[in-house]
Write a protein that holds these residues in place. Structure first.
Motif, PDB file in Angstrom:
ATOM      1  N   PHE A 295       0.854  -1.202   0.000  1.00 31.51           N
ATOM      2  CA  PHE A 295       0.000   0.000   0.000  1.00 31.51           C
ATOM      3  C   PHE A 295       0.881   1.240   0.000  1.00 31.51           C
ATOM      4  O   PHE A 295       2.006   1.218   0.522  1.00 31.51           O
ATOM      5  CB  PHE A 295      -0.913  -0.006   1.229  1.00 31.51           C
ATOM      6  CG  PHE A 295      -0.177   0.026   2.530  1.00 31.51           C
ATOM      7  CD1 PHE A 295       0.174   1.246   3.133  1.00 31.51           C
ATOM      8  CD2 PHE A 295       0.197  -1.153   3.175  1.00 31.51           C
ATOM      9  CE1 PHE A 295       0.875   1.270   4.323  1.00 31.51           C
ATOM     10  CE2 PHE A 295       0.900  -1.136   4.364  1.00 31.51           C
ATOM     11  CZ  PHE A 295       1.245   0.074   4.945  1.00 31.51           C
TER      12      PHE A 295
ATOM     13  N   ARG B 225      -7.198   2.329   9.522  1.00 34.96           N
ATOM     14  CA  ARG B 225      -8.238   1.628  10.270  1.00 34.96           C
ATOM     15  C   ARG B 225      -9.630   1.839   9.688  1.00 34.96           C
ATOM     16  O   ARG B 225     -10.566   1.097  10.010  1.00 34.96           O
ATOM     17  CB  ARG B 225      -8.222   2.044  11.743  1.00 34.96           C
ATOM     18  CG  ARG B 225      -8.563   3.487  12.004  1.00 34.96           C
ATOM     19  CD  ARG B 225      -8.586   3.792  13.518  1.00 34.96           C
ATOM     20  NE  ARG B 225      -8.389   5.215  13.776  1.00 34.96           N
ATOM     21  CZ  ARG B 225      -9.314   6.158  13.624  1.00 34.96           C
ATOM     22  NH1 ARG B 225     -10.532   5.836  13.204  1.00 34.96           N
ATOM     23  NH2 ARG B 225      -9.028   7.419  13.874  1.00 34.96           N
TER      24      ARG B 225
ATOM     25  N   ALA C 161     -10.007   7.243  21.716  1.00 33.57           N
ATOM     26  CA  ALA C 161      -8.959   7.912  20.953  1.00 33.57           C
ATOM     27  C   ALA C 161      -9.293   7.964  19.463  1.00 33.57           C
ATOM     28  O   ALA C 161      -9.036   8.975  18.796  1.00 33.57           O
ATOM     29  CB  ALA C 161      -7.615   7.208  21.175  1.00 33.57           C
TER      30      ALA C 161
ATOM     31  N   GLN D  15      -9.813  11.300  17.314  1.00 32.49           N
ATOM     32  CA  GLN D  15      -9.066  11.587  16.080  1.00 32.49           C
ATOM     33  C   GLN D  15     -10.020  11.991  14.965  1.00 32.49           C
ATOM     34  O   GLN D  15      -9.755  12.936  14.210  1.00 32.49           O
ATOM     35  CB  GLN D  15      -8.263  10.354  15.652  1.00 32.49           C
ATOM     36  CG  GLN D  15      -7.025  10.086  16.500  1.00 32.49           C
ATOM     37  CD  GLN D  15      -6.291   8.827  16.051  1.00 32.49           C
ATOM     38  OE1 GLN D  15      -6.875   7.929  15.447  1.00 32.49           O
ATOM     39  NE2 GLN D  15      -5.007   8.754  16.368  1.00 32.49           N
TER      40      GLN D  15
ATOM     41  N   LEU E  34       1.605  15.875  23.046  1.00 33.39           N
ATOM     42  CA  LEU E  34       0.624  14.866  22.670  1.00 33.39           C
ATOM     43  C   LEU E  34      -0.307  15.388  21.579  1.00 33.39           C
ATOM     44  O   LEU E  34      -0.455  14.774  20.517  1.00 33.39           O
ATOM     45  CB  LEU E  34      -0.184  14.456  23.912  1.00 33.39           C
ATOM     46  CG  LEU E  34      -1.368  13.534  23.687  1.00 33.39           C
ATOM     47  CD1 LEU E  34      -0.923  12.196  23.128  1.00 33.39           C
ATOM     48  CD2 LEU E  34      -2.132  13.327  24.996  1.00 33.39           C
TER      49      LEU E  34
ATOM     50  N   ALA F  67      -0.287  14.582  17.547  1.00 30.71           N
ATOM     51  CA  ALA F  67      -1.524  13.965  17.054  1.00 30.71           C
ATOM     52  C   ALA F  67      -2.122  14.780  15.915  1.00 30.71           C
ATOM     53  O   ALA F  67      -2.505  14.241  14.867  1.00 30.71           O
ATOM     54  CB  ALA F  67      -2.528  13.834  18.192  1.00 30.71           C
TER      55      ALA F  67
ATOM     56  N   ASN G 154       0.026  14.765  12.775  1.00 31.76           N
ATOM     57  CA  ASN G 154      -0.117  13.517  12.017  1.00 31.76           C
ATOM     58  C   ASN G 154      -1.232  13.590  10.974  1.00 31.76           C
ATOM     59  O   ASN G 154      -1.166  12.908   9.948  1.00 31.76           O
ATOM     60  CB  ASN G 154      -0.452  12.353  12.968  1.00 31.76           C
ATOM     61  CG  ASN G 154       0.762  11.839  13.696  1.00 31.76           C
ATOM     62  OD1 ASN G 154       1.877  12.297  13.450  1.00 31.76           O
ATOM     63  ND2 ASN G 154       0.554  10.906  14.599  1.00 31.76           N
TER      64      ASN G 154
ATOM     65  N   LEU H  51       3.946   1.378   9.555  1.00 27.24           N
ATOM     66  CA  LEU H  51       2.599   1.028   9.079  1.00 27.24           C
ATOM     67  C   LEU H  51       2.549  -0.417   8.597  1.00 27.24           C
ATOM     68  O   LEU H  51       1.550  -1.113   8.794  1.00 27.24           O
ATOM     69  CB  LEU H  51       2.168   1.977   7.963  1.00 27.24           C
ATOM     70  CG  LEU H  51       1.827   3.411   8.375  1.00 27.24           C
ATOM     71  CD1 LEU H  51       1.290   4.184   7.178  1.00 27.24           C
ATOM     72  CD2 LEU H  51       0.830   3.466   9.518  1.00 27.24           C
TER      73      LEU H  51
ATOM     74  N   ILE I 136      -4.515   9.735  21.095  1.00 28.58           N
ATOM     75  CA  ILE I 136      -4.842  10.355  19.812  1.00 28.58           C
ATOM     76  C   ILE I 136      -3.646  10.401  18.877  1.00 28.58           C
ATOM     77  O   ILE I 136      -3.779  10.740  17.713  1.00 28.58           O
ATOM     78  CB  ILE I 136      -5.401  11.780  20.009  1.00 28.58           C
ATOM     79  CG1 ILE I 136      -4.461  12.614  20.878  1.00 28.58           C
ATOM     80  CG2 ILE I 136      -6.786  11.715  20.636  1.00 28.58           C
ATOM     81  CD1 ILE I 136      -4.880  14.086  21.006  1.00 28.58           C
ATOM     82  N   ARG I 137      -2.483  10.053  19.395  1.00 22.36           N
ATOM     83  CA  ARG I 137      -1.274  10.091  18.580  1.00 22.36           C
ATOM     84  C   ARG I 137      -1.087   8.789  17.820  1.00 22.36           C
ATOM     85  O   ARG I 137      -0.173   8.676  17.014  1.00 22.36           O
ATOM     86  CB  ARG I 137      -0.128  10.290  19.562  1.00 22.36           C
ATOM     87  CG  ARG I 137       1.172  10.616  19.022  1.00 22.36           C
ATOM     88  CD  ARG I 137       1.927  11.408  20.065  1.00 22.36           C
ATOM     89  NE  ARG I 137       2.875  10.625  20.831  1.00 22.36           N
ATOM     90  CZ  ARG I 137       3.586  11.127  21.835  1.00 22.36           C
ATOM     91  NH1 ARG I 137       3.402  12.382  22.209  1.00 22.36           N
ATOM     92  NH2 ARG I 137       4.445  10.403  22.465  1.00 22.36           N
ATOM     93  N   ASP I 138      -1.928   7.824  18.042  1.00 21.84           N
ATOM     94  CA  ASP I 138      -1.657   6.477  17.546  1.00 21.84           C
ATOM     95  C   ASP I 138      -1.983   6.295  16.072  1.00 21.84           C
ATOM     96  O   ASP I 138      -3.013   6.753  15.581  1.00 21.84           O
ATOM     97  CB  ASP I 138      -2.489   5.455  18.328  1.00 21.84           C
ATOM     98  CG  ASP I 138      -2.114   5.404  19.792  1.00 21.84           C
ATOM     99  OD1 ASP I 138      -1.050   5.954  20.152  1.00 21.84           O
ATOM    100  OD2 ASP I 138      -2.898   4.851  20.575  1.00 21.84           O
ATOM    101  N   ASP I 139      -1.097   5.573  15.396  1.00 21.48           N
ATOM    102  CA  ASP I 139      -1.436   4.927  14.138  1.00 21.48           C
ATOM    103  C   ASP I 139      -1.945   3.539  14.468  1.00 21.48           C
ATOM    104  O   ASP I 139      -1.530   2.911  15.442  1.00 21.48           O
ATOM    105  CB  ASP I 139      -0.204   4.813  13.241  1.00 21.48           C
ATOM    106  CG  ASP I 139       0.192   6.134  12.649  1.00 21.48           C
ATOM    107  OD1 ASP I 139      -0.673   6.792  12.046  1.00 21.48           O
ATOM    108  OD2 ASP I 139       1.369   6.510  12.799  1.00 21.48           O
ATOM    109  N   GLY I 140      -2.783   3.062  13.622  1.00 19.14           N
ATOM    110  CA  GLY I 140      -3.355   1.740  13.812  1.00 19.14           C
ATOM    111  C   GLY I 140      -4.701   1.826  14.489  1.00 19.14           C
ATOM    112  O   GLY I 140      -5.652   2.266  13.865  1.00 19.14           O
ATOM    113  N   PRO I 141      -4.823   1.512  15.719  1.00 12.91           N
ATOM    114  CA  PRO I 141      -3.796   0.967  16.596  1.00 12.91           C
ATOM    115  C   PRO I 141      -3.619  -0.527  16.430  1.00 12.91           C
ATOM    116  O   PRO I 141      -4.371  -1.177  15.705  1.00 12.91           O
ATOM    117  CB  PRO I 141      -4.347   1.297  17.980  1.00 12.91           C
ATOM    118  CG  PRO I 141      -5.823   1.250  17.824  1.00 12.91           C
ATOM    119  CD  PRO I 141      -6.108   1.706  16.416  1.00 12.91           C
TER     120      PRO I 141
END
Lengths: 362, 362, 362, 362
Positions: free
Chosen positions: B38, B80, B273, B277, B297, B301, B304, C218, C260-265
């Motif tokens: 991807f 996600r 979360a 977002q 934080l 966030a 991103n 990722l 809120i900083r997460d990719d994924g999660p």
């Protein structure tokens, strides 16, 4: 892994260097005053065109110095050391246009950042991995203990903690230090620890503030002044542990540069900043690896006078390694902003740093 | 001075872009799972080759998203949010080789550092001059108040001081804030200040720790929870000053994102979360200028999910400005290390920063 | 040296405690809403007067909780967990006047600072000696490995460096970790290191930024999401080194709290802040020694819910040790300003810290 | 609000002071060497018992000095200034037991932290509210402009930014500076800005690194050295803006203390640390308000020699205010750890700080 990246000199046979004019000089108009358009040296390898395609690699280069060129003889001096009439090299460019070539990329560097349009982790910070920095430093120190000149530049914090003070002394004892540069405070705290087990009145292990302990450092200074010298004090006061005692035993030369922050000062501290610079530069000229711990003042001062490279008797050019250990990104950035771009930072507490070194080297 | 640097799109008529293949997709194998290879989006302008020389500039781009491409319709979504079967664009390069072009240098930049071999001041730090950053920001905020979407990302510290809290409220009242993003703490401290004149029990002007004051923030939260919402609480508890009251009066939307550090939380705080977002990204999509104060934080966030540019109805591309105000070089470096390379730092205390802005803008 | 300072309970037979009234309660007016004048708990030992001179030491205390008292049964809960009608203890003072006694000086402390009118070194900083903090921690961890509950709270930086990541995994393998609390980033970086030897695309040893490396995290998340859980991913992707694999082998429970900083999660990350707090508090209730590394968010969050003491089956009261390792005085001050006054700081880079621990403990 | 807290002298009529012995002296055994058990002075008000209940309040006190007492005449000097035979006061306690009383609580302080067993916000940090610190400082500077001696201690950063440099100059012009203490770098950067609009080659407004700009500071130094003095250089080089020119116009005395970091140095810089201390102490003796900006070296140096109080002709005792403005908690903690406990920190960028002062005072 090769310890030193190979050095590739410039190709003077190709244009524009092949067509470069000879380097020019002008006489200094007065003591400590430079002619217009003087060339300010950098800590990079620099070459001067002596004419007829003969290029001279400057030795003992440093940032913000000037060249005195007499025939084929070249000296790098501080501007304040110039005397009236000295032949000062002139140039305001560094690509040969005026006979001076600044060789920014002589040392092969490992393949750098990829040419990705987008990347993370482009900046150095406390989150940068330092395992390899340590490993490389261990190898460097093992090598330069025998074949180099290792200079330590110490802020006072190293002496405030029992284990780090012991570790630093052990490194000196083990031969990993050929010169120690510091200020009045480092030596005072180290000797206070020897006499009282405190640093500015605080126990260097339990952290207890001792009753009346705020006098300990003045008492220390006073006793040493009464003895007349550090060497006499170490002997007469029976000081057997710590950093200065280790230097004394190992005959490691030290320079204690005075500052306006000093109490005392201890005998041997050089109160005059210019004289202290001169004493430090004796070691800068020879340094092959420098480790500077938790001192902006001394790190920047020594960085200012430090060559980026050394040339051995066989003419081989090797880099001078300059490790700077500090807690804040700002300290390291500041050093770079003053021109010491070659400084390799390790962001950590110097207490852990020297304990690590002792554990891996002694 | 032009407020916005002009944007130059890529020249798709020249090789290699002229020869680039069409962008490919593959179906997502499962909900929230991406196909191999991807393409991960950046915050730079990116173009997809739709075939026949037609290149599509992605809108609402963001870091670490993926493209869903259906015909000529392109959406940028979080991994996600991908559903099984969605057509995910594939690419691992950004120079057109796979039909994706990442345009890193679309915006003209002022002539950068000179090509000197040696220079000082190459790194940003607290010693970097910020006068022009302020002046540019004033102009941006004046412009975007009418013609943009100004988003503030606030750490809690803004509400701890009387003058900075008043200044922030005044900026909201004056129309310089189109959305406010923060956490539970900012709102709690702001409301505690309204009810008790304290922040976590400390007077926001005299600094006195009030007797029993450590209960003030829980009392604040409890009263608001009893009211059921911030809007009701502001009305029923007679809260007339501060940041949240100003937002309420000005109908400025806010997103309060929950975290594990929260007491309460206040009603309206989004504890999930992912949901938080999503609520934040509504504003990221539209943002033209972002000002983030003293919060790693929330800054990271929001960084991103923030595009590096916006495209207006006429197709004009302008940069999104992202000011980050913090006390430490590390905070700013960390943001860059997470990909928000466009962030313009101002290293100072946010108290002074917002007071400055009020003084110059209100 | 005794590992634990002895605990002296209050003397309830003396005035004013001998004359203290019984603790009062009032019913909660609604779910998640407290009655007026509720008592906000601290992390200190607190006693409630049940009447007739019977005082009850609260167990599993924490900052900013409330007491539900039913007969002699006492529970400490978060305000949001209160249900309508629950009997909430009321008090606004802590010296017994309202039946609540906050025992601030139960643990004998080493003789403190002397009563000198003037002293140096009154504040903790990076220059404070940490040798003894390390020695005490080694003893604590050896003791609590068998007889306690050691909780680690990890910021992501630990996983960015080869040696510190290996050291942390070794500590887990050696039984020095009974629970691991972290965020999505720590686990992601750790697994990225296992799969790619990088952290956000940067080699964890050589520091090289790998071509295309910004996709690694990722890709890591995507592969784990495809597997459905960390346990399955570790098995199916053949992940054998690193922190999460060590936890899996040792059956060490972990809580990954979303932000809120997460990719994924990653699967298993708890995105809801309240649910994550509940999962973390399971370990806070039992913790005897906590080591928090380079994370303000998680350190403050866990500090908020951490008791200052534990009571064993025999009724013996011992302190809970809370070590906080960070690079800046601000992080440590901030924790104290949020109430975690018992936190013992070690100011250093966590890379060195965990390497030190491994060297001395494993 | 009273600008100065009232001062309450000790009550010498009560025991134990009423029974205190007379202060004792012993002759110095050699130049710069103290007798055993000398009394080390603090920056607090100190009284010496001259006998018969007569107590003398020391004037021009300072940290780490000693008392020379001849009859009723008392002088505070640095240990290095003691000459053989000088009568040095002896004492190792400060509660009168040896005729010396250190008066730690003479100034009424506002009611401090409450006696709550538990509180937040007990430590000073960047999150502490500073509005009132500013307001108090404005009042102090307005008062002391006419009735005091305001000393500024400047790090180099003030001169790197256009607006802060202009603001500092404006404050000098407006009479808010009676003495300026700094190093070679501050003056050099300020003059470089006047001649080139750069600081170390970087434009002080646009931040552009100018081609060849790394020579600008050496060119600046060289031109001034050629002129022979700053005063001549300002006149002959036509320097009309900036900090040093403002001092020249307003006849504000300055001390430029040399350090090992210096290039040049400029004429007028005092290279000898002891001589520089002596020149600085002239102003320390008279200082009523001190503002120190972004310099650890000079702040600690001046803090070392600064009295905590002044006594006017009428015998009224007032505090000396010492504001320290810096970006990091460490800098401020370090100052306190060296004894300057009275220093009032403002944690911010000095650029904003001086701009704020100009805006509110000029």
């Amino acid at each position: 892994m090769e310890l030193f990246p190979p050095y590739t000199p410039p190709d003077f046979t190709r244009s524009p260097l092949a067509d470069a004019p000879q380097a020019q000089t002008a006489p200094a108009p007065a003591d400590g005053v430079l002619p217009e358009r003087f060339h300010a040296t950098s800590n990079l390898p620099e070459y001067l065109h002596l004419g007829d395609g003969r290029w001279l690699l400057a030795r003992e280069g440093r940032m913000d110095g000037v060249y005195l060129l007499r025939g084929d003889e070249l000296r790098v001096v501080e501007p304040r050391a110039v005397r009236r009439g000295d032949p000062v090299v002139l140039a305001r460019t560094g690509r040969g246009e005026e006979g001076v070539y600044v060789h920014a990329d002589g040392f092969a560097v490992p393949a750098g950042a990829p040419a990705d349009e987008f990347a993370f982790r482009t900046r150095n910070s406390r989150e940068t991995p330092y395992s390899r920095s340590y490993d490389l430093l261990y190898d460097l120190l093992r090598h330069d203990r025998q074949q180099g000149h290792i200079v330590w530049v110490l802020g006072p914090a190293v002496a405030f903690d029992r284990d780090s003070r012991d570790a630093m002394a052990a490194l000196v004892e083990a031969g990993y230090c050929h010169a120690l540069l510091a200020g009045n405070a480092l030596a005072t705290h180290d000797l206070e620890a020897a006499l009282f087990r405190t640093g500015l009145g605080q126990d260097i292990y339990t952290r207890e503030l001792r009753p009346g302990g705020h006098c300990n450092h003045l008492d220390t200074i006073n006793r040493v002044r009464r003895c007349g010298s550090l060497a006499v004090a170490i002997r007469e006061l029976g000081i057997s542990d710590g950093i200065m005692a280790a230097c004394e035993r190992q005959q490691v030369p030290w320079v204690l540069a005075g500052s306006i922050r000093d109490d005392g000062p201890l005998p041997g501290v050089i109160a005059d900043a210019c004289a202290a610079q001169d004493a430090m530069r004796v070691h800068a000229r020879r340094a092959t690896t420098v480790v500077a711990l938790a001192t902006q003042l001394h790190s920047i001062a020594f960085g200012n006078m430090l060559p980026g490279y050394q040339v051995d008797a066989a003419g081989t050019v090797r880099p001078v390694f300059f490790y700077v250990v500090d807690m804040s990104e700002f300290s390291v950035d500041k050093l770079a902003n003053r021109g010491s771009l070659q400084a390799a930072p390790i962001l950590t507490n110097v207490q852990d740093f020297v304990v690590n070194l002792r554990h891996n080297l002694c």
